[in-house]
Design an enzyme around this catalytic site. Structure first.
Site: not given
Ligand code: PXP
Length: 248
Positions: A11, A14, A47, A49, A53, A74, A105, A155, A198
């Site tokens: 992901n 960030h 994602h 949003r 952001r 996402e 999330t 998930e 997550h």
């Molecule tokens: N899976 C989903 C559905 C998420 O919303 C997120 C965060 O955007 C992640 C995985 C990844 O989480 P993290 O960034 O905490 O590793």
């Protein structure tokens, strides 16, 4: 018995968070995604949003054009996001709950409360060829509801498991892991593909990677943070090794 190689979705939200903090053009999340692919990511997760952001519409355009691995898009279950998804037809769509005031999330989607609407919401996405995943907590009722609405994938939200670990509450962590273990088995028995993610870190990934039904982990925040110290490619390589070791 494990069902084969566990996929790692990286992901890159960030990277965009850092870029947007200065309103600059860098660091570029598309460049990070390409590097992640070279370092062993099996897919990229982003994602978009509602408040943009981190990831922007232009980032999604760039990812769709540049990636050689599948994009896991996402999004919240809104008509705006549905239209964007139908335009791009990404390989996978993960439907997540979204609240403006949250930092990330926070929980899984409440499919039970919104079952009829969600069934109608995902139908055109499936028809357009995307694999639809529902992000939910380790709850039998929610898993059965995700199955009923026609999702291909669930998930499982590992945030609580990771939070308990970070707080040193190992009894609560192990109880949550037991719930995730049961949830993965139930989802698999219904024919759903099981993903998880997550909050996962080098310290918490292995018990989740060891769940035989789990086919994909989506990991972002920790990897992007660790990249500051050891580089993104090395952070991904280390995560990959831990996942593979837990699996074998
Ligand atoms: N899976 C989903 C559905 C998420 O919303 C997120 C965060 O955007 C992640 C995985 C990844 O989480 P993290 O960034 O905490 O590793």
């Amino acid at each position: 018995m494990s069902k084969g190689k566990l996929r790692l979705g990286v992901n890159i939200d960030h990277v965009a968070t850092v870029r947007n903090a200065r309103g600059s053009a860098y660091p570029d999340p598309v460049r990070a995604a390409k590097l992640a692919e070279m370092a062993g990511a099996d897919g990229i997760t982003a994602h978009l949003r509602e408040d943009r952001r981190h990831i922007t519409d232009a980032d999604i355009d760039g990812l769709m054009a540049a990636l050689t691995t599948p994009l896991n898009f996402e999004m919240a279950a809104t008509t705006e996001m549905q239209a964007i998804a139908l335009r791009h037809k990404p390989h996978a769509i993960c439907v997540v709950p979204e609240r403006r005031e949250e930092r990330t999330t926070e929980g899984g989607l409440d499919v039970l409360r919104d079952e009829a609407r969600l069934a109608g919401f995902i139908a055109p996405l499936r028809e357009a060829g995307s694999r639809v995943s529902i992000f939910i907590g380790a709850d039998a009722g929610q898993i059965r509801a995700a199955h009923r609405i026609g999702a291909a994938v669930v998930e499982l939200h590992t945030g609580a498991y990771c939070d308990y670990h970070a707080e040193g509450d190992f009894a609560a962590r192990d109880a949550e892991l037991a719930r995730l273990t049961e949830a993965a088995a139930l989802a698999d028995s219904l024919g759903l593909e099981v993903h998880a993610g997550h909050g996962l870190t080098f310290d918490t990934v292995q018990p989740i990677a060891a769940l035989p039904q789990v086919m994909e982990l989506n990991i972002g925040h920790f990897l992007i943070g660790e990249a500051i110290f050891i580089g993104l490619a090395e952070a991904i390589a280390q995560m990959r090794r831990l996942m593979d070791d837990a699996r074998s």
